[in-house]
Design a protein around this motif. Structure first.
Motif, PDB file in Angstrom:
ATOM      1  N   GLU A  42     -42.849 -11.523 -28.716  1.00 25.86           N
ATOM      2  CA  GLU A  42     -43.864 -12.335 -28.068  1.00 25.86           C
ATOM      3  C   GLU A  42     -43.230 -13.314 -27.087  1.00 25.86           C
ATOM      4  O   GLU A  42     -42.043 -13.642 -27.183  1.00 25.86           O
ATOM      5  N   ARG A  43     -44.061 -13.757 -26.135  1.00 27.01           N
ATOM      6  CA  ARG A  43     -43.689 -14.847 -25.243  1.00 27.01           C
ATOM      7  C   ARG A  43     -44.869 -15.800 -25.160  1.00 27.01           C
ATOM      8  O   ARG A  43     -46.027 -15.370 -25.220  1.00 27.01           O
ATOM      9  N   ALA A  57     -42.241 -18.048 -19.058  1.00 23.84           N
ATOM     10  CA  ALA A  57     -42.682 -18.002 -20.444  1.00 23.84           C
ATOM     11  C   ALA A  57     -41.590 -18.533 -21.369  1.00 23.84           C
ATOM     12  O   ALA A  57     -40.397 -18.495 -21.053  1.00 23.84           O
ATOM     13  N   LYS A  58     -41.996 -19.019 -22.525  1.00 19.13           N
ATOM     14  CA  LYS A  58     -41.085 -19.555 -23.516  1.00 19.13           C
ATOM     15  C   LYS A  58     -40.924 -18.578 -24.672  1.00 19.13           C
ATOM     16  O   LYS A  58     -41.828 -17.825 -24.999  1.00 19.13           O
ATOM     17  N   GLY A  59     -39.774 -18.659 -25.331  1.00 24.49           N
ATOM     18  CA  GLY A  59     -39.535 -17.859 -26.508  1.00 24.49           C
ATOM     19  C   GLY A  59     -38.530 -16.754 -26.243  1.00 24.49           C
ATOM     20  O   GLY A  59     -38.066 -16.568 -25.118  1.00 24.49           O
ATOM     21  N   PRO A  60     -38.165 -16.056 -27.319  1.00 26.25           N
ATOM     22  CA  PRO A  60     -38.626 -16.219 -28.714  1.00 26.25           C
ATOM     23  C   PRO A  60     -37.911 -17.380 -29.414  1.00 26.25           C
ATOM     24  O   PRO A  60     -36.927 -17.900 -28.925  1.00 26.25           O
ATOM     25  N   LYS A  74     -50.054 -16.948 -26.358  1.00 27.79           N
ATOM     26  CA  LYS A  74     -49.045 -15.967 -26.735  1.00 27.79           C
ATOM     27  C   LYS A  74     -49.382 -14.604 -26.126  1.00 27.79           C
ATOM     28  O   LYS A  74     -50.539 -14.185 -26.124  1.00 27.79           O
TER      29      LYS A  74
END
Length: 267
Positions: A42-43, A57-60, A74
């Motif tokens: 996911e992002r 985008a952030k993550g993971p 998400k």
């Protein structure tokens, strides 16, 4: 998304500062509401006062979301298998057919999938249906039945270029089933049966011609050797006797009947 350089402004920084202050005052209780976990596949697209934070985008992993000023969405980056419902199309040679397929795609840009389209999955499905109808409408029934792979690659290229701005990459397109009317199926079956019968007659005629040529050559060889003709008679008798038949045919030379005819005429 336009790459705008302006910031959130003075009022925005004031609100962000107040949000930080609220987190510090209510620490450590507020930390449970601020920390979010993003899975490997996911992002998270974080919005701060309505703007995408850092334009990416952030993550993971763990991300920090401030209360009151930050929201996040998400996005799943795994491959999605989308079934195209049966589409009734009219081919180039005016034949009605129902075709269904499967589209495999994945999101490669979470920011584009969130900011450029309302519902990326629904839009991709509807576009796949339209593309399938448009591409198959330019093909004849014979091309549709024979060239499935080429048609699938053409649909994939058209669909991929259209969904690129949505952050979607089309991995594969497959045509599952093609249904045609029963009357057309019967006509095609009759045509195929007639074609097979024609080929069978041609093969049988070629076999007869080759057999006659072989018999002609064999007769020329036997004519040069009368003893060989007698041996052939004996071999035929052996073959007939081996089949446990109750009737045995003894061949007689044809010249014997000729001589008998001449005697009867002379008498």
């Amino acid at each position: 998304i336009a790459d705008r350089q302006e910031g959130i402004g003075v009022c925005g920084w004031i609100l962000v500062s107040l949000s930080f202050l609220l987190v510090l005052i209510t620490f450590p209780i507020s930390i449970w509401a601020c920390i979010k976990v993003v899975r490997e596949y996911e992002r998270a697209v974080v919005f701060r006062l309505g703007r995408i934070l850092s334009k990416k985008a952030k993550g993971p992993g763990m991300i920090l979301v401030l209360p009151c000023t930050d929201t996040f969405i998400k996005v799943d980056l795994r491959t999605v298998t989308c079934k195209i419902p049966p589409q009734e199309i009219l081919t180039r040679d005016a034949v009605t057919a129902q075709v269904d397929g499967v589209v495999h795609y994945k999101i490669h840009s979470a920011v584009s999938a969130v900011a450029n389209i309302t519902d990326v999955h629904s839009a991709t499905l509807l576009l796949a249906q339209t593309t399938l109808r448009n591409v198959l409408g330019t093909q004849s029934l014979a091309q549709l039945l024979v060239g499935r792979e080429e048609i699938a690659h053409s649909i994939q290229a058209t669909l991929g270029s259209a969904t690129e701005q949505w952050g979607v990459k089309v991995a594969r397109v497959e045509i599952r089933d093609i249904r045609i009317p029963v009357a057309m199926q019967r006509a095609m079956a009759a045509e195929a049966e007639a074609a097979r019968e024609t080929r069978a007659k041609v093969v049988a005629a070629e076999g007869e011609m080759n057999a006659s040529k072989a018999l002609q050559k064999a007769s020329m060889v036997l004519a040069k050797s009368p003893a060989g003709l007698q041996l052939r008679y004996l071999q035929t008798l052996t073959t007939v006797a081996a089949q446990n038949n109750s009737t045995i045919v003894f061949p007689l030379p044809i010249n014997m009947f000729g001589s008998l005819g001449q005697k009867s005429t002379g008498g």
